[in-house]
Design an enzyme around this catalytic site. Structure first.
Site, PDB file in Angstrom:
ATOM      1  N   TYR A  49       0.698  -1.272  -0.138  1.00 35.32           N
ATOM      2  CA  TYR A  49      -0.127   0.170   0.098  1.00 35.32           C
ATOM      3  C   TYR A  49       0.646   1.172   0.115  1.00 35.32           C
ATOM      4  O   TYR A  49       1.850   1.445   0.716  1.00 35.32           O
ATOM      5  CB  TYR A  49      -1.019   0.077   1.307  1.00 35.32           C
ATOM      6  CG  TYR A  49      -2.042  -1.092   1.358  1.00 35.32           C
ATOM      7  CD1 TYR A  49      -2.385  -1.610  -0.131  1.00 35.32           C
ATOM      8  CD2 TYR A  49      -3.005  -1.256   2.136  1.00 35.32           C
ATOM      9  CE1 TYR A  49      -3.433  -2.461  -0.067  1.00 35.32           C
ATOM     10  CE2 TYR A  49      -4.153  -1.973   2.111  1.00 35.32           C
ATOM     11  CZ  TYR A  49      -4.315  -2.837   1.119  1.00 35.32           C
ATOM     12  OH  TYR A  49      -5.335  -3.551   1.038  1.00 35.32           O
ATOM     13  N   PHE A 184     -13.358  -3.500   0.275  1.00 31.24           N
ATOM     14  CA  PHE A 184     -14.420  -2.894  -0.647  1.00 31.24           C
ATOM     15  C   PHE A 184     -15.914  -2.938  -0.248  1.00 31.24           C
ATOM     16  O   PHE A 184     -16.737  -3.110  -0.902  1.00 31.24           O
ATOM     17  CB  PHE A 184     -14.496  -3.166  -2.040  1.00 31.24           C
ATOM     18  CG  PHE A 184     -12.767  -2.836  -2.523  1.00 31.24           C
ATOM     19  CD1 PHE A 184     -12.329  -1.878  -2.276  1.00 31.24           C
ATOM     20  CD2 PHE A 184     -12.347  -3.639  -3.961  1.00 31.24           C
ATOM     21  CE1 PHE A 184     -10.976  -1.692  -2.927  1.00 31.24           C
ATOM     22  CE2 PHE A 184     -11.125  -3.608  -4.548  1.00 31.24           C
ATOM     23  CZ  PHE A 184     -10.318  -2.572  -4.043  1.00 31.24           C
ATOM     24  N   LEU A 186     -17.782  -0.788   0.454  1.00 31.80           N
ATOM     25  CA  LEU A 186     -18.818   0.419   0.146  1.00 31.80           C
ATOM     26  C   LEU A 186     -18.443   0.279  -1.265  1.00 31.80           C
ATOM     27  O   LEU A 186     -19.017   1.458  -1.977  1.00 31.80           O
ATOM     28  CB  LEU A 186     -18.616   1.581   0.872  1.00 31.80           C
ATOM     29  CG  LEU A 186     -18.796   1.440   2.335  1.00 31.80           C
ATOM     30  CD1 LEU A 186     -18.320   2.950   2.974  1.00 31.80           C
ATOM     31  CD2 LEU A 186     -20.166   1.032   2.654  1.00 31.80           C
ATOM     32  N   GLY A 190     -25.603   0.560  -3.746  1.00 33.64           N
ATOM     33  CA  GLY A 190     -26.897  -0.244  -3.206  1.00 33.64           C
ATOM     34  C   GLY A 190     -28.027   0.212  -3.625  1.00 33.64           C
ATOM     35  O   GLY A 190     -28.986  -0.570  -3.506  1.00 33.64           O
ATOM     36  N   PRO A 193     -33.158   0.659  -2.859  1.00 28.76           N
ATOM     37  CA  PRO A 193     -33.479  -0.090  -1.651  1.00 28.76           C
ATOM     38  C   PRO A 193     -32.649   0.763  -0.478  1.00 28.76           C
ATOM     39  O   PRO A 193     -33.137   0.949   0.752  1.00 28.76           O
ATOM     40  CB  PRO A 193     -33.279  -1.381  -1.599  1.00 28.76           C
ATOM     41  CG  PRO A 193     -33.432  -1.788  -3.191  1.00 28.76           C
ATOM     42  CD  PRO A 193     -33.040  -0.561  -3.760  1.00 28.76           C
TER      43      PRO A 193
END
Length: 254
Positions: A49, A184, A186, A190, A193
């Site tokens: 990273y 991950f 998020l 979505g 709903p």
């Protein structure tokens, strides 16, 4: 479900912090410290990273999160025992610790038998360089092969409301008492709903998606990435929202 989970030998909140964008600046060192003070008990990083800056930033943060998890062996050819031993040693230096709380095999190396890769991590564990071993992006069969060599306390796979390819791994980890760390969490918004539930509950869509992951299994520990303390606090609030989700809410998210 409980707001905490036992990760290795530590009890931590079931919302962690992903740091794949963390650069080594004084502001980010302070951010890691503030995230821990806000309630983050687990911070996730990796040897690769930001070219090592993520690990270095976490290492420079006094009073940081209770458990630091890092990873090695990401690219093909880097899961050999020699490479993993070298990466563990470099992560120890960057993190400024004598022993790493949780160390994952970042990917199963197509050029190295899985048993050899996790065998190297078992050697590091026996030497005291790491305390606990995890796996990333693996299936159930690979988890069980690795467990023949070394205890596995965590599995980190790509999983969220929209990406459910590893449903069987989530269930297997729950049965076996292995912490499942969705990365991950998020990645998808979505859709309608989630937006409707968020409006009804006075929450953000991100909080609804995290709450769904928390309800999905008692051993899930999502690691949303952030460089904002406000976002970290919002993410931690999903621990309360999870308790409020109704049967109707969950049915809408199937």
């Amino acid at each position: 479900m409980d707001a905490t989970v036992t990760l290795g030998d530590a009890e931590v909140a079931r919302i962690g912090l992903g740091t794949n964008r963390l650069r080594n600046t004084p502001e980010n060192v302070e951010f890691v410290q503030q995230a821990a003070a806000a309630g983050i008990g687990y911070v996730d990083t990796a040897h690769t990273y930001t070219g090592g800056e993520s690990e270095a930033t976490i290492g420079a943060a006094a009073n940081g999160p209770r458990v630091v998890g890092t990873k090695g062996g990401f690219a093909p050819g880097t899961g050999s025992p020699e490479q993993l031993h070298a990466q563990v040693d470099e992560s120890l230096r960057r993190l400024q610790v004598d022993s790493i709380g949780l160390y994952y095999l970042h990917r199963v190396d197509p050029e190295t038998p899985l048993e050899e890769s996790v065998g190297a991590l078992a050697e590091c564990r026996e030497a005291g360089k790491i305390r606990h071993v995890g796996l990333s992006q693996v299936d159930v069969e690979q988890i069980e092969r690795a467990r023949q060599v070394v205890p596995v306390v965590a599995v980190q796979n790509h999983y969220n409301l929209a990406e459910r390819r590893y449903d069987d791994v989530v269930d297997h980890c729950a049965r076996e008492g292995i912490v499942f760390v969705p990365y991950f969490p998020l990645r998808d918004d979505g859709g309608r709903p989630v937006a409707q539930i968020a409006e009804r509950r006075g929450a953000t869509p991100a909080q609804v998606m995290l709450a769904w992951l928390l309800r999905r299994s008692p051993t899930t520990l999502p690691i949303p990435g952030s460089l904002s303390l406000d976002h970290v606090r919002e993410n931690l609030a999903a621990l309360e929202l999870e308790l409020e989700l109704s049967v109707e809410d969950l049915a809408a998210l199937r």
